[in-house]
Design a protein around this motif. Structure first.
Motif, PDB file in Angstrom:
ATOM      1  N   LEU A   1      15.541  21.472 -30.245  1.00 52.04           N
ATOM      2  CA  LEU A   1      16.042  22.518 -31.131  1.00 52.04           C
ATOM      3  C   LEU A   1      17.537  22.753 -30.927  1.00 52.04           C
ATOM      4  O   LEU A   1      18.280  22.951 -31.894  1.00 52.04           O
ATOM      5  N   ALA A   2      17.999  22.697 -29.700  1.00 58.06           N
ATOM      6  CA  ALA A   2      19.423  22.877 -29.418  1.00 58.06           C
ATOM      7  C   ALA A   2      20.237  21.754 -30.046  1.00 58.06           C
ATOM      8  O   ALA A   2      21.306  21.998 -30.629  1.00 58.06           O
ATOM      9  N   SER A   3      19.752  20.522 -29.958  1.00 55.83           N
ATOM     10  CA  SER A   3      20.507  19.407 -30.537  1.00 55.83           C
ATOM     11  C   SER A   3      20.498  19.487 -32.064  1.00 55.83           C
ATOM     12  O   SER A   3      21.493  19.164 -32.711  1.00 55.83           O
ATOM     13  N   LEU A   4      19.382  19.934 -32.664  1.00 58.20           N
ATOM     14  CA  LEU A   4      19.348  20.107 -34.120  1.00 58.20           C
ATOM     15  C   LEU A   4      20.304  21.207 -34.559  1.00 58.20           C
ATOM     16  O   LEU A   4      20.968  21.085 -35.594  1.00 58.20           O
ATOM     17  N   ALA A   5      20.393  22.283 -33.790  1.00 55.11           N
ATOM     18  CA  ALA A   5      21.325  23.364 -34.106  1.00 55.11           C
ATOM     19  C   ALA A   5      22.768  22.875 -34.026  1.00 55.11           C
ATOM     20  O   ALA A   5      23.586  23.183 -34.899  1.00 55.11           O
ATOM     21  N   THR A   6      23.071  22.103 -32.999  1.00 56.72           N
ATOM     22  CA  THR A   6      24.422  21.550 -32.845  1.00 56.72           C
ATOM     23  C   THR A   6      24.763  20.644 -34.026  1.00 56.72           C
ATOM     24  O   THR A   6      25.864  20.706 -34.585  1.00 56.72           O
ATOM     25  N   GLU A   7      23.815  19.812 -34.414  1.00 59.09           N
ATOM     26  CA  GLU A   7      24.024  18.915 -35.556  1.00 59.09           C
ATOM     27  C   GLU A   7      24.257  19.716 -36.846  1.00 59.09           C
ATOM     28  O   GLU A   7      25.149  19.403 -37.638  1.00 59.09           O
ATOM     29  N   ALA A   8      23.457  20.771 -37.036  1.00 57.20           N
ATOM     30  CA  ALA A   8      23.615  21.598 -38.237  1.00 57.20           C
ATOM     31  C   ALA A   8      24.981  22.277 -38.257  1.00 57.20           C
ATOM     32  O   ALA A   8      25.629  22.346 -39.312  1.00 57.20           O
ATOM     33  N   LEU A   9      25.435  22.758 -37.124  1.00 57.85           N
ATOM     34  CA  LEU A   9      26.754  23.390 -37.062  1.00 57.85           C
ATOM     35  C   LEU A   9      27.865  22.382 -37.347  1.00 57.85           C
ATOM     36  O   LEU A   9      28.846  22.704 -38.027  1.00 57.85           O
TER      37      LEU A   9
END
Length: 72
Positions: free
Chosen positions: A48-56
């Motif tokens: 989830l953290a990596s997906l959030a980083t990618e989205a940002l």
């Protein structure tokens, strides 16, 4: 067993048998739902953290598309 759980069971023991069964079914369902949730998502915080980083990153680069257009 904790004091709080003992108190809850003591109070539950005063309910009618029908109410006790309903409470027991609800509690067992909640515990099973929690177990399934933990099994499904308990180890996903890094994903989830990596997906959030990618989205940002996509948002910052302008590659992200708004879900609701500005003209609405």
């Amino acid at each position: 067993m904790t004091e709080l759980l003992e108190k809850a069971f003591e109070n539950a023991s005063k309910l009618t048998p029908l109410e006790q069964d309903a409470l027991a079914k609800w509690l067992l369902t909640q515990m099973e739902d929690d177990r399934r949730w933990d099994a499904s998502f308990g180890n996903s915080s890094s994903l989830l953290a990596s997906l959030a980083t990618e989205a940002l990153r996509e948002k910052d680069s302008g590659a992200a598309v708004p879900l609701v257009p500005d003209e609405l």
